[in-house]
Design a protein around this motif. Structure first.
Motif, PDB file in Angstrom:
ATOM      1  N   PHE A  56       0.695  -1.153   0.488  1.00 40.69           N
ATOM      2  CA  PHE A  56      -0.546  -0.338   0.020  1.00 40.69           C
ATOM      3  C   PHE A  56       0.952   1.718  -0.044  1.00 40.69           C
ATOM      4  O   PHE A  56       0.584   2.568  -0.798  1.00 40.69           O
ATOM      5  CB  PHE A  56      -0.983  -0.425   1.335  1.00 40.69           C
ATOM      6  N   ARG A  57       1.997   1.336   1.193  1.00 36.31           N
ATOM      7  CA  ARG A  57       2.676   2.307   0.955  1.00 36.31           C
ATOM      8  C   ARG A  57       3.112   2.470  -0.322  1.00 36.31           C
ATOM      9  O   ARG A  57       3.659   3.911  -1.019  1.00 36.31           O
ATOM     10  CB  ARG A  57       3.806   2.463   1.964  1.00 36.31           C
ATOM     11  N   TRP A  58       4.236   2.106  -1.123  1.00 36.58           N
ATOM     12  CA  TRP A  58       4.746   1.480  -2.710  1.00 36.58           C
ATOM     13  C   TRP A  58       3.424   1.922  -3.166  1.00 36.58           C
ATOM     14  O   TRP A  58       3.826   2.868  -4.148  1.00 36.58           O
ATOM     15  CB  TRP A  58       4.816   0.549  -2.806  1.00 36.58           C
ATOM     16  N   LEU A  92       9.173  19.855  -6.294  1.00 35.81           N
ATOM     17  CA  LEU A  92       8.094  18.599  -6.460  1.00 35.81           C
ATOM     18  C   LEU A  92       8.855  17.538  -5.476  1.00 35.81           C
ATOM     19  O   LEU A  92       7.553  17.259  -5.361  1.00 35.81           O
ATOM     20  CB  LEU A  92       8.222  18.441  -7.375  1.00 35.81           C
ATOM     21  N   ILE A  93       9.734  17.113  -5.531  1.00 34.91           N
ATOM     22  CA  ILE A  93      10.422  15.926  -4.850  1.00 34.91           C
ATOM     23  C   ILE A  93       9.971  15.930  -3.482  1.00 34.91           C
ATOM     24  O   ILE A  93       9.819  14.909  -2.667  1.00 34.91           O
ATOM     25  CB  ILE A  93      11.625  15.765  -5.681  1.00 34.91           C
ATOM     26  N   LEU A  94      10.446  16.848  -3.247  1.00 35.50           N
ATOM     27  CA  LEU A  94      10.656  17.593  -1.346  1.00 35.50           C
ATOM     28  C   LEU A  94       8.599  17.165  -0.679  1.00 35.50           C
ATOM     29  O   LEU A  94       7.885  16.741   0.013  1.00 35.50           O
ATOM     30  CB  LEU A  94      11.011  18.491  -1.026  1.00 35.50           C
ATOM     31  N   GLY A  95       7.835  17.665  -1.642  1.00 32.30           N
ATOM     32  CA  GLY A  95       6.528  17.798  -1.892  1.00 32.30           C
ATOM     33  C   GLY A  95       6.225  16.727  -1.164  1.00 32.30           C
ATOM     34  O   GLY A  95       5.243  16.401  -0.408  1.00 32.30           O
ATOM     35  N   LEU A  96       6.054  15.995  -2.438  1.00 30.23           N
ATOM     36  CA  LEU A  96       5.361  14.559  -2.987  1.00 30.23           C
ATOM     37  C   LEU A  96       5.730  13.659  -1.559  1.00 30.23           C
ATOM     38  O   LEU A  96       5.419  12.555  -0.968  1.00 30.23           O
ATOM     39  CB  LEU A  96       6.126  13.817  -4.060  1.00 30.23           C
ATOM     40  N   VAL A  97       7.089  13.532  -1.155  1.00 23.18           N
ATOM     41  CA  VAL A  97       7.521  12.778   0.065  1.00 23.18           C
ATOM     42  C   VAL A  97       6.661  13.371   1.410  1.00 23.18           C
ATOM     43  O   VAL A  97       6.295  11.920   1.949  1.00 23.18           O
ATOM     44  CB  VAL A  97       9.327  12.833  -0.363  1.00 23.18           C
ATOM     45  N   ILE A  98       6.310  13.909   1.573  1.00 16.18           N
ATOM     46  CA  ILE A  98       6.008  15.107   2.397  1.00 16.18           C
ATOM     47  C   ILE A  98       4.675  14.346   2.878  1.00 16.18           C
ATOM     48  O   ILE A  98       3.974  13.403   3.362  1.00 16.18           O
ATOM     49  CB  ILE A  98       5.956  16.044   2.770  1.00 16.18           C
ATOM     50  N   ASN A 100       3.188  11.275   0.800  1.00 14.10           N
ATOM     51  CA  ASN A 100       3.366  10.648   0.519  1.00 14.10           C
ATOM     52  C   ASN A 100       3.738   9.721   2.761  1.00 14.10           C
ATOM     53  O   ASN A 100       2.727   9.009   3.020  1.00 14.10           O
ATOM     54  CB  ASN A 100       5.055   9.503   0.739  1.00 14.10           C
ATOM     55  N   VAL A 101       4.552  10.554   3.419  1.00 15.29           N
ATOM     56  CA  VAL A 101       4.296  10.639   4.257  1.00 15.29           C
ATOM     57  C   VAL A 101       3.528  10.311   6.141  1.00 15.29           C
ATOM     58  O   VAL A 101       2.242   9.144   6.230  1.00 15.29           O
ATOM     59  CB  VAL A 101       5.648  11.037   4.869  1.00 15.29           C
ATOM     60  N   VAL A 102       2.874  12.051   5.554  1.00 14.83           N
ATOM     61  CA  VAL A 102       1.413  12.416   5.601  1.00 14.83           C
ATOM     62  C   VAL A 102      -0.228  11.192   5.795  1.00 14.83           C
ATOM     63  O   VAL A 102      -0.450  10.539   6.365  1.00 14.83           O
ATOM     64  CB  VAL A 102       0.387  12.963   5.103  1.00 14.83           C
ATOM     65  N   PHE A 128       8.572   9.080  12.627  1.00  8.87           N
ATOM     66  CA  PHE A 128       9.137   7.382  12.543  1.00  8.87           C
ATOM     67  C   PHE A 128       8.714   7.412  11.055  1.00  8.87           C
ATOM     68  O   PHE A 128       9.854   6.234   9.822  1.00  8.87           O
ATOM     69  CB  PHE A 128       7.080   6.380  13.133  1.00  8.87           C
ATOM     70  N   PHE A 129       7.816   7.159  10.060  1.00 15.15           N
ATOM     71  CA  PHE A 129       7.924   6.932   8.749  1.00 15.15           C
ATOM     72  C   PHE A 129       8.572   8.654   7.987  1.00 15.15           C
ATOM     73  O   PHE A 129       8.614   7.491   6.875  1.00 15.15           O
ATOM     74  CB  PHE A 129       6.416   7.535   7.960  1.00 15.15           C
ATOM     75  N   MET A 130       9.385   9.696   8.116  1.00 14.28           N
ATOM     76  CA  MET A 130       9.386  10.175   7.700  1.00 14.28           C
ATOM     77  C   MET A 130      11.318   9.673   7.837  1.00 14.28           C
ATOM     78  O   MET A 130      11.962   9.614   6.770  1.00 14.28           O
ATOM     79  CB  MET A 130      10.077  11.290   8.496  1.00 14.28           C
ATOM     80  N   PHE A 131      11.843   9.150   8.589  1.00 17.27           N
ATOM     81  CA  PHE A 131      13.037   8.168   8.936  1.00 17.27           C
ATOM     82  C   PHE A 131      12.944   7.701   8.278  1.00 17.27           C
ATOM     83  O   PHE A 131      14.091   6.784   7.732  1.00 17.27           O
ATOM     84  CB  PHE A 131      13.306   7.905  10.642  1.00 17.27           C
ATOM     85  N   GLN A 132      11.819   6.037   8.359  1.00 17.87           N
ATOM     86  CA  GLN A 132      11.421   4.990   7.732  1.00 17.87           C
ATOM     87  C   GLN A 132      11.428   5.186   5.809  1.00 17.87           C
ATOM     88  O   GLN A 132      12.320   4.347   5.234  1.00 17.87           O
ATOM     89  CB  GLN A 132      10.727   3.616   8.132  1.00 17.87           C
TER      90      GLN A 132
END
Length: 292
Positions: A56-58, A92-98, A100-102, A128-132
């Motif tokens: 699901f996460r991926w 854009l990448i930073l925004g998408l990563v955040i 995703n984590v949310v 937790f998910f930010m580091f993982q």
């Protein structure tokens, strides 16, 4: 439309990407299960439950990666990355990563029926998910950004090449259509005399005589000018009234008074100059005179 075309034309690459993605999901699932068992974290977690969560996460990561595709596709891409491009891609990448984590943090809270509070989300799940996940997600988005950028830059280059190819074909067709209509023969001879140049209209030329590596241009006003050229190179540039009558002579056939066949054939010009006609060129001269 671009996405569908990309999928059709890059099946092997996509299969490779999907394979790597499946291996990554399987590895992370096995790794998570190992830590649970190794450190006795408890719970009824099984491989397939963990696999479902990882998938699901991926899946969220893959869906959000479409944003990168459409952003790059709609941007005017240049082959060389500018600082502005890099800055926009990084944002854009930073925004998408955040994002995703949310999303996966909220999903995790709902899956485990944990109390949904902003404090719980920001203090427990997001860190937790930010580091993982953030490092892997970031690397993945960087790879996709580079691939998409190169793909669309190459696509635009191919379009330009195609346009140039079509232009070349168009010009070739126009040349073919017009070459028989356009007379590209010269109307004057440009002869260098010292530091000056003498312009002689070809209709004032009586005949042209070979002289070693040069030619002598004889004109109706009894003058003679030396020009650095050869008869062979000069003849295609002259009007069709000029004929090669001898290995050492080209004659302006409009200036011919008669063809003498005594002893050796000669052309007699209007000024009574006699030009020898070789046997190999005699028939051409006769044909021209009979047609005119």
């Amino acid at each position: 439309m671009y996405l569908l075309n990309y999928i059709k034309t890059h099946k092997r690459i996509l299969i490779l990407i999907v394979s790597v993605l499946l291996l990554t999901i399987t590895f992370e699932t096995s790794q998570q299960l190992y830590y649970i068992k190794r450190f006795n974290l408890g719970g009824d977690a099984t491989f397939f439950i963990l696999l479902k969560n990882q998938a699901f996460r991926w899946f969220v990561w893959v869906v959000l990666s479409a944003v990168i595709f459409y952003y790059i596709q709609s941007t005017k891409i240049k082959k060389d990355l500018t600082f502005t491009h890099v800055l926009k891609y990084a944002s854009l990448i930073l925004g998408l990563v955040i994002l995703n984590v949310v999303i996966i943090s909220i999903n995790q809270m709902l899956t485990y029926d944990d109390t949904f509070t902003i404090s719980n989300l920001t203090n427990e799940y997001l860190p937790f998910f930010m580091f993982q996940k953030a490092p892997m997600y970031t690397l993945g988005y960087i790879a996709i950004t580079i691939i998409m950028h190169l793909y669309f830059a190459n696509e635009q280059l191919q379009i330009k090449v195609q346009d140039l190819s079509e232009l070349k074909l168009t010009n070739a067709r126009l040349y073919t259509q017009l070459k028989d209509r356009v007379d590209d023969r010269t109307s004057v001879l440009n002869i260098k005399i010292g530091n000056k140049r003498k312009i002689i209209p070809v209709n004032e030329v009586l005949w042209i005589e070979a002289d070693d590596y040069c030619v002598k241009v004889h004109t109706v006003d009894k003058n003679c000018y030396t020009m650095r050229s050869s008869l062979k190179a000069l003849l295609p540039k002259l009007d069709t009234n000029f004929l090669r009558v001898h290995r050492k002579a080209i004659a302006n056939m409009t200036m011919i008074k008669e063809l003498s066949m005594s002893n050796t054939p000669n052309l007699i010009l209007n000024d009574n100059t006699e030009i020898p006609v070789s046997k190999s060129h005699l028939k051409t001269v006769k044909d021209f005179l009979s047609d005119h």
